[in-house]
Motif scaffolding. Structure first.
Motif, PDB file in Angstrom:
ATOM      1  N   VAL A   1       1.594  37.005  27.215  1.00 40.32           N
ATOM      2  CA  VAL A   1       2.222  35.826  27.370  1.00 40.32           C
ATOM      3  C   VAL A   1       2.228  36.247  29.237  1.00 40.32           C
ATOM      4  CG1 VAL A   1       2.888  34.584  26.212  1.00 40.32           C
ATOM      5  CG2 VAL A   1       4.587  35.602  27.524  1.00 40.32           C
ATOM      6  N   VAL A   2       2.446  35.045  30.198  1.00 41.17           N
ATOM      7  CA  VAL A   2       2.425  35.652  31.480  1.00 41.17           C
ATOM      8  C   VAL A   2       3.770  34.375  32.279  1.00 41.17           C
ATOM      9  CG1 VAL A   2       0.742  36.842  31.921  1.00 41.17           C
ATOM     10  CG2 VAL A   2       0.212  33.806  32.039  1.00 41.17           C
ATOM     11  N   PRO A   3       4.471  34.666  33.565  1.00 39.28           N
ATOM     12  CA  PRO A   3       5.374  33.779  33.672  1.00 39.28           C
ATOM     13  C   PRO A   3       4.209  32.323  33.688  1.00 39.28           C
ATOM     14  CG  PRO A   3       5.369  35.645  34.830  1.00 39.28           C
ATOM     15  CD  PRO A   3       4.400  36.113  34.157  1.00 39.28           C
ATOM     16  N   ARG A   4       4.498  31.551  33.697  1.00 40.85           N
ATOM     17  CA  ARG A   4       4.645  30.289  34.049  1.00 40.85           C
ATOM     18  C   ARG A   4       4.222  30.178  35.439  1.00 40.85           C
ATOM     19  NH1 ARG A   4       2.520  25.924  30.990  1.00 40.85           N
ATOM     20  NH2 ARG A   4       3.791  26.797  29.559  1.00 40.85           N
ATOM     21  N   GLY A   5       2.529  29.392  35.811  1.00 40.09           N
ATOM     22  CA  GLY A   5       2.124  28.242  37.354  1.00 40.09           C
ATOM     23  C   GLY A   5       1.441  29.766  37.843  1.00 40.09           C
TER      24      GLY A   5
ATOM     25  N   PRO B   1       8.862  34.314  15.373  1.00 43.27           N
ATOM     26  CA  PRO B   1       9.459  33.365  15.938  1.00 43.27           C
ATOM     27  C   PRO B   1      10.571  34.310  16.711  1.00 43.27           C
ATOM     28  CG  PRO B   1      10.415  33.807  13.556  1.00 43.27           C
ATOM     29  CD  PRO B   1       9.148  34.644  13.778  1.00 43.27           C
ATOM     30  N   PRO B   2      11.329  35.459  16.767  1.00 46.95           N
ATOM     31  CA  PRO B   2      12.518  35.648  17.023  1.00 46.95           C
ATOM     32  C   PRO B   2      12.648  35.576  18.254  1.00 46.95           C
ATOM     33  CG  PRO B   2      11.493  37.697  16.000  1.00 46.95           C
ATOM     34  CD  PRO B   2      10.186  36.647  16.149  1.00 46.95           C
ATOM     35  N   VAL B   3      11.571  34.893  19.531  1.00 45.28           N
ATOM     36  CA  VAL B   3      11.656  34.321  20.751  1.00 45.28           C
ATOM     37  C   VAL B   3      12.277  33.248  20.493  1.00 45.28           C
ATOM     38  CG1 VAL B   3       9.239  34.040  21.103  1.00 45.28           C
ATOM     39  CG2 VAL B   3      11.055  34.187  22.902  1.00 45.28           C
ATOM     40  N   LEU B   4      11.503  32.287  19.812  1.00 43.08           N
ATOM     41  CA  LEU B   4      11.900  30.779  19.600  1.00 43.08           C
ATOM     42  C   LEU B   4      13.144  30.799  19.170  1.00 43.08           C
ATOM     43  CD1 LEU B   4       8.674  29.430  18.263  1.00 43.08           C
ATOM     44  CD2 LEU B   4       9.358  29.547  20.551  1.00 43.08           C
ATOM     45  N   MET B   5      14.068  31.788  18.429  1.00 41.71           N
ATOM     46  CA  MET B   5      15.244  31.779  18.009  1.00 41.71           C
ATOM     47  C   MET B   5      15.755  31.570  18.615  1.00 41.71           C
ATOM     48  SD  MET B   5      13.874  33.248  14.193  1.00 41.71           S
ATOM     49  CE  MET B   5      15.983  33.709  13.356  1.00 41.71           C
ATOM     50  N   LEU B   6      15.887  33.025  19.248  1.00 36.92           N
ATOM     51  CA  LEU B   6      16.922  33.114  20.407  1.00 36.92           C
ATOM     52  C   LEU B   6      17.229  32.061  20.978  1.00 36.92           C
ATOM     53  CD1 LEU B   6      18.471  35.625  21.400  1.00 36.92           C
ATOM     54  CD2 LEU B   6      16.365  36.430  22.624  1.00 36.92           C
ATOM     55  N   ASP B   7      15.926  31.428  21.939  1.00 34.70           N
ATOM     56  CA  ASP B   7      16.299  30.469  23.011  1.00 34.70           C
ATOM     57  C   ASP B   7      17.290  29.323  22.170  1.00 34.70           C
ATOM     58  OD1 ASP B   7      15.858  29.176  24.804  1.00 34.70           O
ATOM     59  OD2 ASP B   7      14.533  27.649  24.453  1.00 34.70           O
TER      60      ASP B   7
ATOM     61  N   TYR C   1       0.387  27.609  17.911  1.00 31.48           N
ATOM     62  CA  TYR C   1       1.246  28.030  17.123  1.00 31.48           C
ATOM     63  C   TYR C   1       2.681  28.150  17.682  1.00 31.48           C
ATOM     64  CZ  TYR C   1       2.670  31.338  13.584  1.00 31.48           C
ATOM     65  OH  TYR C   1       3.830  32.282  12.791  1.00 31.48           O
ATOM     66  N   LEU C   2       2.733  28.104  18.446  1.00 34.74           N
ATOM     67  CA  LEU C   2       4.438  28.394  18.797  1.00 34.74           C
ATOM     68  C   LEU C   2       5.048  26.982  18.838  1.00 34.74           C
ATOM     69  CD1 LEU C   2       3.808  30.876  21.922  1.00 34.74           C
ATOM     70  CD2 LEU C   2       4.750  31.602  19.686  1.00 34.74           C
ATOM     71  N   ALA C   3       4.429  26.285  19.200  1.00 31.04           N
ATOM     72  CA  ALA C   3       4.543  24.487  19.075  1.00 31.04           C
ATOM     73  C   ALA C   3       5.028  24.113  17.513  1.00 31.04           C
ATOM     74  CB  ALA C   3       3.742  23.905  19.977  1.00 31.04           C
ATOM     75  N   ALA C   4       4.269  24.452  16.759  1.00 33.55           N
ATOM     76  CA  ALA C   4       4.278  24.713  15.945  1.00 33.55           C
ATOM     77  C   ALA C   4       5.507  24.813  14.897  1.00 33.55           C
ATOM     78  CB  ALA C   4       2.740  25.023  14.534  1.00 33.55           C
ATOM     79  N   THR C   5       5.502  26.290  14.942  1.00 30.87           N
ATOM     80  CA  THR C   5       6.117  26.971  14.447  1.00 30.87           C
ATOM     81  C   THR C   5       7.606  26.397  15.424  1.00 30.87           C
ATOM     82  OG1 THR C   5       4.936  29.467  14.438  1.00 30.87           O
ATOM     83  CG2 THR C   5       7.300  29.420  14.049  1.00 30.87           C
ATOM     84  N   SER C   6       7.851  26.072  16.084  1.00 32.92           N
ATOM     85  CA  SER C   6       9.045  25.933  16.774  1.00 32.92           C
ATOM     86  C   SER C   6       9.289  24.443  15.833  1.00 32.92           C
ATOM     87  CB  SER C   6       8.700  25.632  18.036  1.00 32.92           C
ATOM     88  OG  SER C   6      10.226  24.961  18.873  1.00 32.92           O
ATOM     89  N   ALA C   7       9.289  23.812  15.923  1.00 34.52           N
ATOM     90  CA  ALA C   7       9.100  22.254  15.083  1.00 34.52           C
ATOM     91  C   ALA C   7       9.376  22.893  13.854  1.00 34.52           C
ATOM     92  CB  ALA C   7       7.627  21.763  14.403  1.00 34.52           C
TER      93      ALA C   7
ATOM     94  N   THR D   1      19.927  29.730  28.538  1.00 32.50           N
ATOM     95  CA  THR D   1      19.043  31.613  28.759  1.00 32.50           C
ATOM     96  C   THR D   1      18.199  31.025  30.249  1.00 32.50           C
ATOM     97  OG1 THR D   1      18.409  31.844  26.451  1.00 32.50           O
ATOM     98  CG2 THR D   1      20.420  32.267  26.557  1.00 32.50           C
ATOM     99  N   GLY D   2      17.441  29.999  29.545  1.00 33.56           N
ATOM    100  CA  GLY D   2      16.245  30.546  30.231  1.00 33.56           C
ATOM    101  C   GLY D   2      15.442  30.807  29.790  1.00 33.56           C
ATOM    102  N   ILE D   3      14.958  31.332  28.485  1.00 37.03           N
ATOM    103  CA  ILE D   3      13.515  32.012  28.709  1.00 37.03           C
ATOM    104  C   ILE D   3      12.806  31.137  27.155  1.00 37.03           C
ATOM    105  CG2 ILE D   3      14.890  34.012  28.548  1.00 37.03           C
ATOM    106  CD1 ILE D   3      15.753  34.189  25.255  1.00 37.03           C
ATOM    107  N   GLY D   4      13.246  30.290  27.459  1.00 35.98           N
ATOM    108  CA  GLY D   4      12.656  29.210  26.815  1.00 35.98           C
ATOM    109  C   GLY D   4      10.643  29.122  26.964  1.00 35.98           C
ATOM    110  N   MET D   5       9.477  28.333  26.136  1.00 36.39           N
ATOM    111  CA  MET D   5       8.412  28.603  26.480  1.00 36.39           C
ATOM    112  C   MET D   5       8.122  27.912  27.715  1.00 36.39           C
ATOM    113  SD  MET D   5       7.474  31.712  24.094  1.00 36.39           S
ATOM    114  CE  MET D   5       5.638  31.160  24.915  1.00 36.39           C
ATOM    115  N   ASP D   6       8.658  27.521  28.049  1.00 35.45           N
ATOM    116  CA  ASP D   6       8.267  26.524  29.216  1.00 35.45           C
ATOM    117  C   ASP D   6       8.227  26.965  30.705  1.00 35.45           C
ATOM    118  OD1 ASP D   6      11.087  26.455  29.369  1.00 35.45           O
ATOM    119  OD2 ASP D   6      11.304  24.984  30.320  1.00 35.45           O
ATOM    120  N   ARG D   7       9.389  28.352  30.560  1.00 37.71           N
ATOM    121  CA  ARG D   7       9.065  29.692  31.214  1.00 37.71           C
ATOM    122  C   ARG D   7       7.236  30.476  31.206  1.00 37.71           C
ATOM    123  NH1 ARG D   7      13.949  29.605  33.353  1.00 37.71           N
ATOM    124  NH2 ARG D   7      12.511  30.667  34.933  1.00 37.71           N
ATOM    125  N   PHE D   8       6.977  30.320  30.260  1.00 38.30           N
ATOM    126  CA  PHE D   8       5.789  31.561  30.132  1.00 38.30           C
ATOM    127  C   PHE D   8       4.506  30.598  29.317  1.00 38.30           C
ATOM    128  CE2 PHE D   8       9.743  33.729  27.906  1.00 38.30           C
ATOM    129  CZ  PHE D   8       9.772  34.138  29.239  1.00 38.30           C
TER     130      PHE D   8
END
Length: 331
Positions: A261-265, A102-108, A309-315, A114-121
């Motif tokens: 992960v990769v950049p979205r798009g 969860p560190p990347v999710l906690m950081l956001d 998994y990331l969505a469930a962890t974020s919740a 900061t523009g590092i949410g999982m919606d960017r990846f």
């Protein structure tokens, strides 16, 4: 001979990717991709757990991609610099990134905007799941988790771990709430320093990652009282899960799940080619043998499973991250 623990870990890894290897038809693989080396961004310094799996992947995935993968360390600000760099990269399939949940999710959540949410990846694959453990010095009088919990009810018990505001601290906070106990968390700059403090008897317990503690446990320096995981850790088969040790099913919210992960798009055919390459990596005998010899905790999930998994962890983080503030206020 391959150790039993390696076989167990490999079976779990292969079970997750068995379908994925055959799920990508050849006709959707991008023609000629990749045509040049790829960059794998790591948001942390060289030598750590994330860097270790990244460099292992870079070495063994080359035959499955047909191109080199170059690891680029972009440490700083708790991972923010590297994750932002990845988010701003071109989505052409030539820049990938290692994330740790969860560190990347906690950081956001701790630093909104900061523009590092999982919606960017976009997720590609999960490669590791490294749970948190509760450990004591081998000379500790606490032989079981119950011994430690009973002691904490009568005296101040200092517990070392990564921090502050780390996944390790959060795991301890969730355990405290569910077990009805109050520890004094002592933050250190990583699992290594927290283990050092435990070995030096500066604290009574610690909550390092399982992978960081394994060597010390196997050589008899530490004793694991509980693994925060639904199942036993492959390389510490004698260490009980938190449910086995306490009778309480504490969620493994602090487990470090590392993935790509990769950049979205990114074009779908290129993403499919990457996913196929990572699935084939997981069936690579040399990769699995290396993982067993170095005790890498492999755990495979495809792109869809990682995103779920990331969505469930974020919740779950939204429910429990307030415990970090509460813990600081108590102290």
């Amino acid at each position: 001979m391959i150790p039993v623990q390696t076989i167990r870990a490999a079976i779990l890894f292969l079970a997750g990717l068995a379908i994925a290897v055959w799920a990508v038809p050849d006709e959707i693989i991008a023609s000629g991709y990749p045509k040049k080396p790829l960059t794998l961004v790591v948001a942390y310094s060289p030598g750590g757990a994330v860097d270790n799996i990244a460099r292992t992947v870079a070495k063994y995935i080359e035959p499955h991609l047909g191109q080199r993968v170059v690891v680029q360390n972009r440490p700083g600000a708790g991972g923010e610099i590297g994750y932002r760099s990845l988010a701003l990269s071109r989505s052409d399939g030539y820049t990938l990134g290692m994330i740790t949940s969860p560190p990347v999710l906690m950081l956001d959540k701790l630093r909104p905007g900061t523009g590092i949410g999982m919606d960017r990846f976009e997720a590609v694959a999960t490669l590791q799941k490294d749970p948190v453990v509760l450990a004591v010095n081998r000379k500790s009088p606490y032989l079981t988790l119950r011994d430690l919990l009973d002691a904490a009810a009568a005296e101040r018990i200092n517990v070392a771990g990564d921090g502050p505001n780390s996944n390790n601290q959060l795991q301890l906070a969730v355990a405290e709430e569910m077990l009805g106990v109050d520890f004094n968390f002592v933050p250190y700059s990583g699992s290594g320093p927290s283990i050092t403090s435990l070995l030096g008897n500066q604290v009574q317990a610690a909550v390092p990652s399982a992978s960081s503690a394994t060597t010390y446990v196997l050589r008899g320096d530490l004793r694991v009282l509980a693994v925060f995981s639904p199942e036993r850790y492959a390389y510490l088969p004698d260490a009980p899960t938190i449910l086995e040790a306490s009778g309480v099913d504490v969620p493994d919210l602090g487990a470090a799940v590392r993935g790509v992960v990769v950049p979205r798009g990114m074009a779908a055919d290129r993403k499919a080619a990457l996913a196929d390459a990572f699935a084939r990596l997981g069936a690579d005998k040399a990769f699995l043998e290396h993982a067993g010899q170095t005790r890498l905790p492999l755990y495979y999930q495809g792109a869809r499973e990682l995103e779920q998994y990331l969505a469930a962890t974020s919740a779950l983080l939204d429910e429990h991250m307030g415990l970090l503030d509460a813990g600081e206020n108590d102290r």
